[in-house]
Design a protein around this motif. Structure first.
Motif, PDB file in Angstrom:
ATOM      1  N   ARG A  76       0.830  -1.206   0.000  1.00 31.16           N
ATOM      2  CA  ARG A  76       0.000   0.000   0.000  1.00 31.16           C
ATOM      3  C   ARG A  76       0.866   1.258   0.000  1.00 31.16           C
ATOM      4  O   ARG A  76       0.564   2.242  -0.702  1.00 31.16           O
ATOM      5  N   ARG A  77       1.944   1.207   0.754  1.00 32.50           N
ATOM      6  CA  ARG A  77       2.859   2.350   0.823  1.00 32.50           C
ATOM      7  C   ARG A  77       3.478   2.630  -0.545  1.00 32.50           C
ATOM      8  O   ARG A  77       3.562   3.786  -0.976  1.00 32.50           O
ATOM      9  N   LEU A  78       3.893   1.594  -1.248  1.00 34.99           N
ATOM     10  CA  LEU A  78       4.483   1.775  -2.571  1.00 34.99           C
ATOM     11  C   LEU A  78       3.456   2.308  -3.566  1.00 34.99           C
ATOM     12  O   LEU A  78       3.760   3.199  -4.367  1.00 34.99           O
ATOM     13  N   VAL A  79       2.247   1.764  -3.515  1.00 36.16           N
ATOM     14  CA  VAL A  79       1.196   2.236  -4.417  1.00 36.16           C
ATOM     15  C   VAL A  79       0.915   3.713  -4.180  1.00 36.16           C
ATOM     16  O   VAL A  79       0.737   4.496  -5.132  1.00 36.16           O
ATOM     17  N   ASP A  80       0.907   4.113  -2.928  1.00 36.68           N
ATOM     18  CA  ASP A  80       0.648   5.519  -2.616  1.00 36.68           C
ATOM     19  C   ASP A  80       1.756   6.437  -3.134  1.00 36.68           C
ATOM     20  O   ASP A  80       1.505   7.615  -3.422  1.00 36.68           O
ATOM     21  N   LEU A  81       2.972   5.910  -3.253  1.00 39.04           N
ATOM     22  CA  LEU A  81       4.079   6.712  -3.768  1.00 39.04           C
ATOM     23  C   LEU A  81       3.997   6.900  -5.280  1.00 39.04           C
ATOM     24  O   LEU A  81       4.536   7.887  -5.811  1.00 39.04           O
ATOM     25  N   ALA A  82       3.346   5.969  -5.971  1.00 39.85           N
ATOM     26  CA  ALA A  82       3.235   6.075  -7.428  1.00 39.85           C
ATOM     27  C   ALA A  82       1.931   5.435  -7.895  1.00 39.85           C
ATOM     28  O   ALA A  82       1.937   4.397  -8.562  1.00 39.85           O
ATOM     29  N   PRO A  83       0.790   6.024  -7.555  1.00 40.93           N
ATOM     30  CA  PRO A  83      -0.498   5.404  -7.896  1.00 40.93           C
ATOM     31  C   PRO A  83      -0.763   5.316  -9.389  1.00 40.93           C
ATOM     32  O   PRO A  83      -1.594   4.514  -9.815  1.00 40.93           O
ATOM     33  N   ASP A  84      -0.068   6.115 -10.177  1.00 39.61           N
ATOM     34  CA  ASP A  84      -0.243   6.046 -11.630  1.00 39.61           C
ATOM     35  C   ASP A  84       0.557   4.921 -12.263  1.00 39.61           C
ATOM     36  O   ASP A  84       0.342   4.565 -13.430  1.00 39.61           O
ATOM     37  N   LYS A  85       1.469   4.300 -11.482  1.00 39.86           N
ATOM     38  CA  LYS A  85       2.339   3.261 -12.026  1.00 39.86           C
ATOM     39  C   LYS A  85       2.189   1.911 -11.337  1.00 39.86           C
ATOM     40  O   LYS A  85       2.497   0.877 -11.940  1.00 39.86           O
ATOM     41  N   PHE A  86       1.719   1.885 -10.098  1.00 37.95           N
ATOM     42  CA  PHE A  86       1.695   0.642  -9.333  1.00 37.95           C
ATOM     43  C   PHE A  86       0.266   0.194  -9.037  1.00 37.95           C
ATOM     44  O   PHE A  86      -0.606   1.006  -8.696  1.00 37.95           O
ATOM     45  N   ILE A  87       0.053  -1.118  -9.164  1.00 39.02           N
ATOM     46  CA  ILE A  87      -1.185  -1.787  -8.754  1.00 39.02           C
ATOM     47  C   ILE A  87      -0.801  -2.776  -7.657  1.00 39.02           C
ATOM     48  O   ILE A  87       0.134  -3.559  -7.845  1.00 39.02           O
ATOM     49  N   GLY A  88      -1.483  -2.741  -6.534  1.00 40.89           N
ATOM     50  CA  GLY A  88      -1.070  -3.552  -5.406  1.00 40.89           C
ATOM     51  C   GLY A  88      -1.971  -4.740  -5.137  1.00 40.89           C
ATOM     52  O   GLY A  88      -3.197  -4.599  -5.086  1.00 40.89           O
ATOM     53  N   PHE A  89      -1.371  -5.916  -4.963  1.00 40.21           N
ATOM     54  CA  PHE A  89      -2.073  -7.111  -4.525  1.00 40.21           C
ATOM     55  C   PHE A  89      -1.819  -7.346  -3.047  1.00 40.21           C
ATOM     56  O   PHE A  89      -0.897  -6.768  -2.454  1.00 40.21           O
ATOM     57  N   ALA A  90      -2.638  -8.202  -2.454  1.00 39.31           N
ATOM     58  CA  ALA A  90      -2.470  -8.628  -1.069  1.00 39.31           C
ATOM     59  C   ALA A  90      -1.943 -10.052  -1.035  1.00 39.31           C
ATOM     60  O   ALA A  90      -2.100 -10.813  -1.987  1.00 39.31           O
ATOM     61  N   SER A  91      -1.317 -10.404   0.065  1.00 37.91           N
ATOM     62  CA  SER A  91      -0.942 -11.788   0.315  1.00 37.91           C
ATOM     63  C   SER A  91      -1.274 -12.129   1.755  1.00 37.91           C
ATOM     64  O   SER A  91      -1.071 -11.307   2.656  1.00 37.91           O
ATOM     65  N   VAL A  92      -1.818 -13.315   1.958  1.00 42.61           N
ATOM     66  CA  VAL A  92      -1.979 -13.868   3.301  1.00 42.61           C
ATOM     67  C   VAL A  92      -1.535 -15.320   3.238  1.00 42.61           C
ATOM     68  O   VAL A  92      -1.498 -15.938   2.169  1.00 42.61           O
ATOM     69  N   ASP A  93      -1.179 -15.858   4.389  1.00 42.79           N
ATOM     70  CA  ASP A  93      -0.843 -17.276   4.494  1.00 42.79           C
ATOM     71  C   ASP A  93      -2.074 -18.005   4.997  1.00 42.79           C
ATOM     72  O   ASP A  93      -2.443 -17.868   6.165  1.00 42.79           O
ATOM     73  N   PRO A  94      -2.758 -18.765   4.139  1.00 38.04           N
ATOM     74  CA  PRO A  94      -4.012 -19.402   4.554  1.00 38.04           C
ATOM     75  C   PRO A  94      -3.873 -20.358   5.723  1.00 38.04           C
ATOM     76  O   PRO A  94      -4.849 -20.664   6.391  1.00 38.04           O
ATOM     77  N   MET A  95      -2.652 -20.833   5.964  1.00 39.58           N
ATOM     78  CA  MET A  95      -2.421 -21.769   7.053  1.00 39.58           C
ATOM     79  C   MET A  95      -2.127 -21.070   8.377  1.00 39.58           C
ATOM     80  O   MET A  95      -1.963 -21.729   9.406  1.00 39.58           O
ATOM     81  N   ALA A  96      -2.057 -19.742   8.381  1.00 35.37           N
ATOM     82  CA  ALA A  96      -1.726 -18.986   9.586  1.00 35.37           C
ATOM     83  C   ALA A  96      -3.000 -18.474  10.264  1.00 35.37           C
ATOM     84  O   ALA A  96      -3.978 -18.128   9.590  1.00 35.37           O
ATOM     85  N   PRO A  97      -3.020 -18.404  11.591  1.00 35.94           N
ATOM     86  CA  PRO A  97      -4.192 -17.876  12.306  1.00 35.94           C
ATOM     87  C   PRO A  97      -4.490 -16.440  11.891  1.00 35.94           C
ATOM     88  O   PRO A  97      -3.587 -15.641  11.674  1.00 35.94           O
ATOM     89  N   GLY A  98      -5.778 -16.113  11.775  1.00 40.59           N
ATOM     90  CA  GLY A  98      -6.196 -14.752  11.478  1.00 40.59           C
ATOM     91  C   GLY A  98      -6.034 -14.334  10.036  1.00 40.59           C
ATOM     92  O   GLY A  98      -6.220 -13.151   9.703  1.00 40.59           O
ATOM     93  N   ALA A  99      -5.730 -15.282   9.145  1.00 40.56           N
ATOM     94  CA  ALA A  99      -5.450 -14.921   7.749  1.00 40.56           C
ATOM     95  C   ALA A  99      -6.673 -14.358   7.035  1.00 40.56           C
ATOM     96  O   ALA A  99      -6.562 -13.441   6.221  1.00 40.56           O
ATOM     97  N   LEU A 100      -7.853 -14.897   7.333  1.00 43.68           N
ATOM     98  CA  LEU A 100      -9.052 -14.426   6.635  1.00 43.68           C
ATOM     99  C   LEU A 100      -9.363 -12.981   7.013  1.00 43.68           C
ATOM    100  O   LEU A 100      -9.700 -12.161   6.152  1.00 43.68           O
ATOM    101  N   GLU A 101      -9.233 -12.660   8.277  1.00 50.48           N
ATOM    102  CA  GLU A 101      -9.461 -11.284   8.730  1.00 50.48           C
ATOM    103  C   GLU A 101      -8.417 -10.348   8.124  1.00 50.48           C
ATOM    104  O   GLU A 101      -8.718  -9.204   7.755  1.00 50.48           O
ATOM    105  N   LYS A 102      -7.199 -10.834   8.022  1.00 50.88           N
ATOM    106  CA  LYS A 102      -6.124 -10.041   7.420  1.00 50.88           C
ATOM    107  C   LYS A 102      -6.430  -9.737   5.955  1.00 50.88           C
ATOM    108  O   LYS A 102      -6.187  -8.623   5.475  1.00 50.88           O
ATOM    109  N   LEU A 103      -6.984 -10.709   5.254  1.00 48.27           N
ATOM    110  CA  LEU A 103      -7.319 -10.498   3.852  1.00 48.27           C
ATOM    111  C   LEU A 103      -8.451  -9.496   3.703  1.00 48.27           C
ATOM    112  O   LEU A 103      -8.416  -8.616   2.832  1.00 48.27           O
ATOM    113  N   GLU A 104      -9.465  -9.592   4.549  1.00 48.24           N
ATOM    114  CA  GLU A 104     -10.570  -8.636   4.468  1.00 48.24           C
ATOM    115  C   GLU A 104     -10.070  -7.223   4.742  1.00 48.24           C
ATOM    116  O   GLU A 104     -10.488  -6.265   4.083  1.00 48.24           O
ATOM    117  N   HIS A 105      -9.159  -7.087   5.689  1.00 51.09           N
ATOM    118  CA  HIS A 105      -8.553  -5.784   5.964  1.00 51.09           C
ATOM    119  C   HIS A 105      -7.805  -5.261   4.733  1.00 51.09           C
ATOM    120  O   HIS A 105      -7.879  -4.064   4.402  1.00 51.09           O
TER     121      HIS A 105
END
Length: 283
Positions: A76-105
């Protein structure tokens, strides 16, 4: 519009203030010969390759490595530095606790555009029932999923987790979920092509982990292993350009895709429009 759909920003200078974290990234990704790159260098690379936008991929390996290699907040920080050039994806580890909430965030608060998963490194099969809540959340927010498929040169990876056939149940069960098999599922490129013909929600990118020459490898992969006519006719709306940078050079891969002999209209789709469709549009 020319979009590189698969770029790892682990060594972008703005998110590498901590030398210990930078060293962790070198070891975790098995990339050792590069230093950190200021954004001016990234933008110059883009100009030389003719690229307009980069899709930035984080990596969360909490369950196997103990941490995320690149955090969603850093994307998100990188995208904010160059929103005209960067598209940001998310990553979570599905095997880690709290991953679904992290993805929704990541989707709701950070505004990231999709989910990146690496079955081989995170040690799960894509049709594992434990992944269902994550696919359903992506459908809820109309977000695509980028899977690392086929070979990975990262340490602690098992290639069998990313074999294209393992993705068929996901594509069939979730026809509204746009999924991409990165690296064209190499070496199983014909399996990948089979899935793309059968399921229109399955995409693939060209960021295959080539050996010593991008052009020769692309000729082998996209004109012999998969006949060029398959891409130029049947699969032209489902293939996206990608480089897997920084492991490989964007300039050489952008040049190689343009020299395969594809129609200009197909190249336009691969370089940009298919990515826009996969993302569900550009804001």
């Amino acid at each position: 519009m020319f979009i590189d759909m698969h770029v790892y920003p682990a060594f972008f200078e703005p998110i590498n203030e901590d030398p210990a974290r930078e060293e962790m990234r070198h070891n975790a990704l098995n990339i050792h010969r590069n230093g950190t790159a200021p954004l001016e260098h990234i933008f110059n690379q883009m100009r030389c390759a003719g690229l307009d936008k980069l899709c930035l991929m984080p990596a969360d390996y909490t369950s196997t490595l103990g941490c995320a290699v690149v955090e969603n907040e850093e994307i998100r920080r990188l995208v904010d530095l160059a929103p005209d050039k960067f598209i940001g994806f998310a990553s979570v580890d599905p095997m880690a606790p709290g991953a679904l909430e992290k993805l929704e965030h990541a989707f709701t608060d950070l505004g990231l555009k999709g989910l990146k998963l690496h079955p081989g490194r995170q040690h799960f099969y894509p049709d594992d029932e434990r992944l269902e809540p994550f696919y359903q959340l992506c459908e809820k927010y109309n977000k695509p999923v980028m899977f690392h498929a086929g070979l990975s040169w990262e340490p602690d990876t098992q290639t069998e987790y990313g074999r294209p056939l393992r993705f068929e149940r996901v594509a069939e069960k979730h026809p509204r979920l746009r999924i991409c098999l990165a690296q064209f599922g190499w070496p199983w490129v014909r399996e990948t092509a089979m899935l793309m013909v059968k399921y229109e929600n399955v995409y693939a990118d060209t960021g295959a982990l080539y050996f010593d020459c991008a052009k020769e490898f692309f000729v082998q992969t996209f004109t012999r292993d998969v006949p060029l006519t398959w891409i130029d006719r049947s699969l032209r709306h489902q293939v996206m350009f990608a480089s897997s940078n920084p492991r490989f050079e964007q300039i050489r891969m952008a040049q190689a895709i343009g020299e395969l002999g594809l129609r200009d209209s197909t190249l336009d789709l691969i370089r940009g429009q298919n990515a826009i469709d996969f993302l569900g549009g550009l804001d």
